[in-house]
Design a protein around this motif. Structure first.
Motif, PDB file in Angstrom:
ATOM      1  N   PRO A 152       0.780  -1.234   0.000  1.00 15.69           N
ATOM      2  CA  PRO A 152       0.000   0.000   0.000  1.00 15.69           C
ATOM      3  C   PRO A 152       0.820   1.297   0.000  1.00 15.69           C
ATOM      4  O   PRO A 152       0.250   2.385  -0.018  1.00 15.69           O
ATOM      5  CB  PRO A 152      -0.836  -0.106   1.278  1.00 15.69           C
ATOM      6  N   VAL A 153       2.147   1.189   0.032  1.00 13.03           N
ATOM      7  CA  VAL A 153       2.990   2.381   0.097  1.00 13.03           C
ATOM      8  C   VAL A 153       3.999   2.386  -1.050  1.00 13.03           C
ATOM      9  O   VAL A 153       4.264   1.354  -1.658  1.00 13.03           O
ATOM     10  CB  VAL A 153       3.745   2.475   1.450  1.00 13.03           C
ATOM     11  N   GLU A 154       4.578   3.549  -1.313  1.00 20.32           N
ATOM     12  CA  GLU A 154       5.607   3.634  -2.347  1.00 20.32           C
ATOM     13  C   GLU A 154       6.879   2.940  -1.868  1.00 20.32           C
ATOM     14  O   GLU A 154       7.510   2.196  -2.608  1.00 20.32           O
ATOM     15  CB  GLU A 154       5.885   5.092  -2.690  1.00 20.32           C
ATOM     16  N   SER A 155       7.261   3.204  -0.615  1.00 21.63           N
ATOM     17  CA  SER A 155       8.426   2.568  -0.017  1.00 21.63           C
ATOM     18  C   SER A 155       8.323   2.685   1.497  1.00 21.63           C
ATOM     19  O   SER A 155       7.507   3.456   2.010  1.00 21.63           O
ATOM     20  CB  SER A 155       9.730   3.204  -0.508  1.00 21.63           C
ATOM     21  N   ALA A 207      11.341  -6.794  -5.724  1.00 21.39           N
ATOM     22  CA  ALA A 207      11.589  -5.714  -4.782  1.00 21.39           C
ATOM     23  C   ALA A 207      12.903  -5.028  -5.093  1.00 21.39           C
ATOM     24  O   ALA A 207      13.753  -5.565  -5.795  1.00 21.39           O
ATOM     25  CB  ALA A 207      11.598  -6.265  -3.356  1.00 21.39           C
ATOM     26  N   THR A 208      13.040  -3.846  -4.539  1.00 20.87           N
ATOM     27  CA  THR A 208      14.248  -3.062  -4.733  1.00 20.87           C
ATOM     28  C   THR A 208      14.546  -2.252  -3.478  1.00 20.87           C
ATOM     29  O   THR A 208      13.647  -2.027  -2.662  1.00 20.87           O
ATOM     30  CB  THR A 208      14.091  -2.140  -5.966  1.00 20.87           C
ATOM     31  N   LEU A 240       8.388  -2.475  -3.398  1.00 28.52           N
ATOM     32  CA  LEU A 240       8.036  -3.504  -4.367  1.00 28.52           C
ATOM     33  C   LEU A 240       8.164  -2.905  -5.765  1.00 28.52           C
ATOM     34  O   LEU A 240       7.843  -1.743  -5.982  1.00 28.52           O
ATOM     35  CB  LEU A 240       6.597  -3.989  -4.166  1.00 28.52           C
ATOM     36  N   THR A 241       8.608  -3.712  -6.707  1.00 31.50           N
ATOM     37  CA  THR A 241       8.636  -3.309  -8.103  1.00 31.50           C
ATOM     38  C   THR A 241       7.236  -3.519  -8.686  1.00 31.50           C
ATOM     39  O   THR A 241       6.355  -4.113  -8.041  1.00 31.50           O
ATOM     40  CB  THR A 241       9.635  -4.161  -8.897  1.00 31.50           C
ATOM     41  N   ARG A 242       7.041  -3.068  -9.904  1.00 33.32           N
ATOM     42  CA  ARG A 242       5.752  -3.311 -10.574  1.00 33.32           C
ATOM     43  C   ARG A 242       5.496  -4.817 -10.673  1.00 33.32           C
ATOM     44  O   ARG A 242       4.394  -5.295 -10.405  1.00 33.32           O
ATOM     45  CB  ARG A 242       5.747  -2.675 -11.962  1.00 33.32           C
ATOM     46  N   THR A 247       2.389  -6.911  -8.975  1.00 33.85           N
ATOM     47  CA  THR A 247       1.544  -7.790  -9.784  1.00 33.85           C
ATOM     48  C   THR A 247       1.542  -9.209  -9.227  1.00 33.85           C
ATOM     49  O   THR A 247       0.484  -9.835  -9.090  1.00 33.85           O
ATOM     50  CB  THR A 247       2.027  -7.789 -11.248  1.00 33.85           C
ATOM     51  N   ALA A 248       2.730  -9.715  -8.889  1.00 32.51           N
ATOM     52  CA  ALA A 248       2.829 -11.068  -8.326  1.00 32.51           C
ATOM     53  C   ALA A 248       2.106 -11.160  -6.994  1.00 32.51           C
ATOM     54  O   ALA A 248       1.402 -12.145  -6.727  1.00 32.51           O
ATOM     55  CB  ALA A 248       4.299 -11.453  -8.164  1.00 32.51           C
ATOM     56  N   PHE A 249       2.244 -10.145  -6.151  1.00 31.69           N
ATOM     57  CA  PHE A 249       1.566 -10.152  -4.851  1.00 31.69           C
ATOM     58  C   PHE A 249       0.052 -10.128  -5.031  1.00 31.69           C
ATOM     59  O   PHE A 249      -0.668 -10.890  -4.384  1.00 31.69           O
ATOM     60  CB  PHE A 249       2.034  -8.966  -4.003  1.00 31.69           C
ATOM     61  N   SER A 250      -0.443  -9.290  -5.936  1.00 25.99           N
ATOM     62  CA  SER A 250      -1.888  -9.235  -6.197  1.00 25.99           C
ATOM     63  C   SER A 250      -2.407 -10.575  -6.709  1.00 25.99           C
ATOM     64  O   SER A 250      -3.466 -11.040  -6.277  1.00 25.99           O
ATOM     65  CB  SER A 250      -2.209  -8.139  -7.209  1.00 25.99           C
ATOM     66  N   GLY A 251      -1.671 -11.189  -7.624  1.00 31.36           N
ATOM     67  CA  GLY A 251      -2.073 -12.498  -8.137  1.00 31.36           C
ATOM     68  C   GLY A 251      -2.046 -13.565  -7.065  1.00 31.36           C
ATOM     69  O   GLY A 251      -2.913 -14.445  -7.014  1.00 31.36           O
TER      70      GLY A 251
END
Length: 114
Positions: free
Chosen positions: A28-31, A61-62, A79-81, A85-89
């Motif tokens: 839920p956050v940018e970083s 992640a970065t 998290l990277t894009r 996406t992987a977390f949402s899936g």
């Protein structure tokens, strides 16, 4: 797949308990600052570093460094894009698993689905 939801995809990299919680904190956050994530998880620096490295190696992640108000460099985790996406899936796959365990129909898997 339901409208507005990602395709369900169970992800063994994310599923490990600490990594799942890391993703949940960062989604839920940018970083978030390393120390904050560590404290939320209640783990040692080495545990967070090891688990975060797995996410980083997977491209999920970065990290970045930025000087704080004291001039001391702080490590930020994100998290990277691909990670988002992987977390949402993965969450969608868990929702489907929970629905099946509770006997609720899941899209495309109800009576008559092949």
């Amino acid at each position: 797949m339901r409208a507005g939801r990602p395709a369900a995809q169970f992800d063994e990299i994310i599923h490990a308990p600490h990594r799942l919680r890391i993703c949940a904190l960062l989604a839920p956050v940018e970083s978030m600052e390393f120390g904050t994530v560590r404290d939320e998880l209640g783990v040692a620096d080495s545990v967070l570093s090891k688990q975060f490295k797995v996410l980083t190696d997977a491209g999920y992640a970065t990290t970045s460094k930025a000087a704080g108000k004291t001039g001391r460099a702080r490590t930020w985790l994100a998290l990277t894009r691909a990670g988002r996406t992987a977390f949402s899936g993965h969450l969608e796959a868990l929702r489907e698993l929970a629905a099946a365990a509770e006997g609720a129909p899941t899209p495309g898997r109800g009576p008559g689905a092949q």
